[in-house]
Every structure is written in structure tokens, then in C-alpha cells.
Design a protein around this motif. Structure first.
Motif, PDB file in Angstrom:
ATOM      1  N   GLY A  35       0.657  -1.315  -0.009  1.00 45.46           N
ATOM      2  CA  GLY A  35       0.066   0.062  -0.014  1.00 45.46           C
ATOM      3  C   GLY A  35       0.838   1.224  -0.076  1.00 45.46           C
ATOM      4  N   TRP A  36       0.147   2.076  -0.309  1.00 45.53           N
ATOM      5  CA  TRP A  36       0.748   3.575  -0.314  1.00 45.53           C
ATOM      6  C   TRP A  36       0.062   4.508   0.604  1.00 45.53           C
ATOM      7  CZ3 TRP A  36       5.497   5.230  -1.927  1.00 45.53           C
ATOM      8  CH2 TRP A  36       6.085   4.410  -2.916  1.00 45.53           C
ATOM      9  N   GLU A  46      -3.143   8.701   5.862  1.00 51.48           N
ATOM     10  CA  GLU A  46      -4.230   8.086   5.155  1.00 51.48           C
ATOM     11  C   GLU A  46      -3.593   7.135   4.034  1.00 51.48           C
ATOM     12  OE1 GLU A  46      -6.457  10.655   2.915  1.00 51.48           O
ATOM     13  OE2 GLU A  46      -4.773  12.132   2.440  1.00 51.48           O
ATOM     14  N   CYS A  47      -4.535   6.182   3.739  1.00 52.87           N
ATOM     15  CA  CYS A  47      -4.135   5.238   2.585  1.00 52.87           C
ATOM     16  C   CYS A  47      -4.463   5.868   1.349  1.00 52.87           C
ATOM     17  CB  CYS A  47      -4.938   4.217   2.844  1.00 52.87           C
ATOM     18  SG  CYS A  47      -4.541   2.917   1.480  1.00 52.87           S
ATOM     19  N   ALA A  99       1.908  -5.840   3.624  1.00 53.24           N
ATOM     20  CA  ALA A  99       1.113  -6.443   4.366  1.00 53.24           C
ATOM     21  C   ALA A  99       1.409  -8.168   3.866  1.00 53.24           C
ATOM     22  CB  ALA A  99      -0.216  -6.258   4.040  1.00 53.24           C
ATOM     23  N   ASN A 100       1.818  -8.793   5.021  1.00 52.64           N
ATOM     24  CA  ASN A 100       2.174 -10.077   4.873  1.00 52.64           C
ATOM     25  C   ASN A 100       0.949 -11.123   4.806  1.00 52.64           C
ATOM     26  OD1 ASN A 100       4.991  -9.800   4.431  1.00 52.64           O
ATOM     27  ND2 ASN A 100       5.001  -9.231   6.735  1.00 52.64           N
ATOM     28  N   GLU A 111      -4.232   0.994   7.844  1.00 54.74           N
ATOM     29  CA  GLU A 111      -2.542   1.024   7.885  1.00 54.74           C
ATOM     30  C   GLU A 111      -2.170   0.048   9.013  1.00 54.74           C
ATOM     31  OE1 GLU A 111      -2.649   5.257  10.234  1.00 54.74           O
ATOM     32  OE2 GLU A 111      -0.746   4.147  10.505  1.00 54.74           O
ATOM     33  N   ASN A 112      -3.228  -0.460  10.149  1.00 56.00           N
ATOM     34  CA  ASN A 112      -2.654  -1.406  10.826  1.00 56.00           C
ATOM     35  C   ASN A 112      -2.761  -2.787  10.514  1.00 56.00           C
ATOM     36  OD1 ASN A 112      -5.580  -1.804  10.843  1.00 56.00           O
ATOM     37  ND2 ASN A 112      -5.933  -1.597  13.001  1.00 56.00           N
ATOM     38  N   LYS A 113      -2.900  -2.976   9.102  1.00 57.64           N
ATOM     39  CA  LYS A 113      -3.059  -4.235   8.701  1.00 57.64           C
ATOM     40  C   LYS A 113      -1.606  -4.565   7.870  1.00 57.64           C
ATOM     41  CE  LYS A 113      -7.266  -5.257   9.874  1.00 57.64           C
ATOM     42  NZ  LYS A 113      -7.302  -6.231  10.777  1.00 57.64           N
TER      43      LYS A 113
END
Length: 127
Positions: A35-36, A46-47, A99-100, A111-113
């Protein structure tokens, strides 16, 4: 452990374009998504958008939809953020993240993912 290194930030005029790169090193990225994200001064992170690594499916925030494009090069272990029609409000530090684990669609832009983060690169858009 994968390390992420962003590059390509800088100064652009409103209406201009920039392309950010995020190279994964340490081992071949085999996670679920990248992700960016961005953080403007005085605001939360923010994503901007994300890409599923295997399928290449992309998802964007409404604020950048139609202006930003995320792509990836599996052979180079690199993800890109092409930014066009830039606006002063796009000014922020931009981060890539990996994100794995599998993420549900409802949380793919949270973002916490994301487990691994790059150091960030500054993008400044002048009026």
C-alpha cells in the motif's frame, strides 16, 4: 524480513506529475498486498491506494481516484505510485507498506493491517 525503500519524491507544480517507487529488498516479496500511505503536516496518515501482489488488483482513496495509479513489477520486487494532476493538498510524506497476511476487502486500506513500512519520501506540490 523485507525492507522497503521509497524513492522519487520531490517538488512538483500543481497539475504536474511524479512517480514514486518502492523497492523491497532482503528477500523476494511474497506477501499479500502493498500500500501507499501519506501523512500531511498536522494530519493523520491516510491510505492513498493499495495493490494485491498476486492479482494486481488495485484500490484507491476517493481523493486520488483517476489521478493516481499503482502498479508493480514482480521481477524487480518494486511497486510504483504514478501521480498525475497533482494538487497542493497532495503535499505529504508518502510511505509504502507491505502486508504479509491476508486482509479482508473491508480493511485493505487500514494502516494497522500493514506490517513493514518504508522510511517515507517527501512530496511537495506548489500552487
Amino acid at each position: 524480513q523485507v525492507q522497503l525503500v521509497e524513492s522519487g519524491g520531490g517538488l512538483a507544480q500543481a497539475g504536474g506529475s511524479l512517480r514514486l517507487s518502492c523497492a523491497a529488498s532482503g528477500r523476494t516479496f511474497s506477501g499479500y498486498a502493498m500500500g501507499w500511505f501519506r501523512q500531511a503536516p498536522g494530519k493523520g496518515r491516510e491510505c492513498v491506494g493499495t495493490i494485491k501482489w498476486n492479482s494486481g488488483s488495485t484500490y484507491y482513496a476517493d481523493s486520488v481516484k483517476g489521478r493516481f495509479t499503482i502498479s508493480r513489477d514482480n521481477a524487480k520486487n518494486t511497486v510504483y505510485l504514478q501521480m498525475s494532476s497533482l494538487k497542493p493538498e497532495d503535499t505529504a510524506v508518502y510511505y509504502c507498506a507491505a502486508a504479509n497476511g491476508i486482509i479482508t476487502m473491508s480493511s485493505i486500506m487500514m494502516e494497522n493491517k500493514y506490517d513493514v513500512w518504508g522510511q517515507g519520501t517527501q512530496v511537495t506540490v506548489s500552487p
